[in-house]
Design an enzyme around this catalytic site. Structure first.
Site, PDB file in Angstrom:
ATOM      1  N   HIS A 194       1.917   2.045  -3.404  1.00 39.73           N
ATOM      2  CA  HIS A 194       0.815   2.704  -4.315  1.00 39.73           C
ATOM      3  C   HIS A 194       1.008   4.359  -4.026  1.00 39.73           C
ATOM      4  O   HIS A 194       0.978   5.048  -5.029  1.00 39.73           O
ATOM      5  CB  HIS A 194      -0.439   2.181  -3.691  1.00 39.73           C
ATOM      6  CG  HIS A 194      -0.893   0.929  -4.159  1.00 39.73           C
ATOM      7  ND1 HIS A 194      -0.704   0.821  -5.740  1.00 39.73           N
ATOM      8  CD2 HIS A 194      -1.713   0.180  -3.805  1.00 39.73           C
ATOM      9  CE1 HIS A 194      -1.330  -0.365  -5.864  1.00 39.73           C
ATOM     10  NE2 HIS A 194      -1.936  -0.875  -4.877  1.00 39.73           N
ATOM     11  N   CYS A 204       0.740  -4.488 -10.255  1.00 43.55           N
ATOM     12  CA  CYS A 204       1.801  -5.150 -11.270  1.00 43.55           C
ATOM     13  C   CYS A 204       1.145  -6.250 -12.076  1.00 43.55           C
ATOM     14  O   CYS A 204       0.355  -7.173 -11.543  1.00 43.55           O
ATOM     15  CB  CYS A 204       3.120  -5.871 -10.387  1.00 43.55           C
ATOM     16  SG  CYS A 204       4.088  -6.707 -11.838  1.00 43.55           S
ATOM     17  N   GLU A 236       0.928  -0.999   0.044  1.00 43.31           N
ATOM     18  CA  GLU A 236       0.110   0.069  -0.104  1.00 43.31           C
ATOM     19  C   GLU A 236       0.819   1.225   0.086  1.00 43.31           C
ATOM     20  O   GLU A 236       0.505   2.135  -0.530  1.00 43.31           O
ATOM     21  CB  GLU A 236      -0.790  -0.105   1.160  1.00 43.31           C
ATOM     22  CG  GLU A 236      -1.850  -1.083   1.044  1.00 43.31           C
ATOM     23  CD  GLU A 236      -2.732  -1.207   0.128  1.00 43.31           C
ATOM     24  OE1 GLU A 236      -2.949   0.025  -0.714  1.00 43.31           O
ATOM     25  OE2 GLU A 236      -3.517  -2.177  -0.410  1.00 43.31           O
TER      26      GLU A 236
END
Length: 361
Positions: free
Chosen positions: A259, A266, A256
């Site tokens: 991100h 991916c 996370e």
């Protein structure tokens, strides 16, 4: 089972690009790092395998989305990059993380150390723990699982944004209470605002007993009059911190935060940044980044790949120079040394040694 196969040329282009500037940048990089990253399209050592699909409910099948190669990542005008004065990742625990204060403190420090190794070169700091009531978030009882859940958007993300220190690249909230993003959803593992650099993630469903009929976190349906009575979270059930729970927590946290750096899901090779739709799929996802995503993170942070792997080994082996200057305040209770449960990381430790061997040939 199906595999997602890409040609060697497709993977080479995804890693290196056809842009002459990016190609030149790659060719000037460390020879050992090139040798490892080239394993994406020249798999001489079997370090990076293809993505496998096991059911129609897996992420790639049920959530079609555009892939992101290195050039697209590099050229993304909206991605966030640490600046010289904003190179700190802050972890904010919300509610208790362990069955005792000491376990809670040790667990958050294990996660802190892991993040420092994974995002090698950045500083990771701990904010003072807060109870759920401090966030003023909404909460409910899940109709299916009968466990407590806190609302993952709105008040919590605003709370984290207000708590964001001046030197923060991002602030990540961590809780052992289940989350939901909106009334119509069953649950969510986490929620983030990439533009604000904040996120909240729950490890509640990573306990071995969450889906058991004997799960102790079930509660009776809340009365409307109790929707603001946060005392219901006092002494609420917390799962045991096992090696598997720690591994799952590290995976989610790194994924996370990835991100927030601008790494999308991916779709190239088996990779930590793969999306996951359920716990079984998340468990299949490896701890490591594929070469394409590793180059993205290296571009964003600026680390030596070998030094980063060595730091991860040191974390697994229990070696740490972690200074407790920003750790949560301790009471006058006697300190207890709790060994870090890293049994589940054993295979990954061996994999890192193989990568170091390729880097140092």
């Amino acid at each position: 089972m199906q595999t997602v196969q890409h040609s060697a040329q497709t993977l080479k282009t995804a890693l290196i690009s056809k842009n002459s500037v990016l190609v030149s940048q790659y060719e000037k990089s460390d020879v050992g790092e090139q040798r490892l990253l080239n394993e994406a399209f020249q798999p001489a050592n079997g370090l990076f395998g293809p993505i496998t699909l096991h059911s129609q409910s897996d992420w790639i099948t049920s959530h079609p989305e555009a892939s992101q190669d290195f050039e697209q990542f590099f050229s993304d005008p909206d991605r966030r990059t640490p600046s010289p004065d904003k190179r700190s990742i802050y972890l904010q625990s919300i509610g208790s993380l362990g069955k005792t204060r000491i376990i809670s403190e040790e667990y958050i420090k294990w996660l802190k150390g892991y993040c420092e190794a994974f995002f090698y070169g950045l500083t990771v700091k701990l904010l003072e723990p807060v109870p759920v009531s401090a966030t003023r978030c909404s909460f409910r009882v899940n109709d299916n699982t009968q466990n407590l859940q806190i609302h993952a958007v709105g008040h919590i993300l605003k709370f984290l944004k207000k708590k964001k220190p001046d030197d923060a690249f991002c602030v990540v909230g961590i809780t052992m209470i289940d989350l939901y993003p909106r009334d119509s959803w069953n649950f969510v593992f986490g929620q983030a605002s990439l533009t604000d650099g904040v996120g909240i993630f729950s490890f509640a469903r990573y306990g071995s007993d969450f889906y058991s009929l004997h799960y102790e976190g079930r509660v009776k349906t809340l009365q409307k009059t109790s929707l603001r009575d946060y005392s219901i979270f006092d002494d609420y059930y917390i799962p045991e911190i096992t090696s598997v729970l720690l591994l799952r927590s590290c995976k989610t946290l790194a994924h996370e935060i990835g991100h927030i750096f601008g790494l999308r899901h991916c779709q190239w090779l088996a990779c930590l940044m793969q999306g996951s739709n359920h716990l079984e799929e998340a468990d299949r996802r490896p701890l490591n980044l594929c070469p394409i995503c590793l180059r993205k993170l290296q571009c964003a942070v600026g680390f030596s790949i070998a030094e980063r792997y060595k730091a991860l080994l040191s974390w697994i082996d229990g070696e740490s120079t972690d200074a407790p200057a920003v750790a949560p305040k301790r009471s006058h209770e006697e300190s207890v040394n709790i060994p870090k449960p890293v049994e589940a990381f054993k295979d990954w430790r061996g994999w890192i040694f193989k990568c170091l061997a390729v880097l140092q040939e």
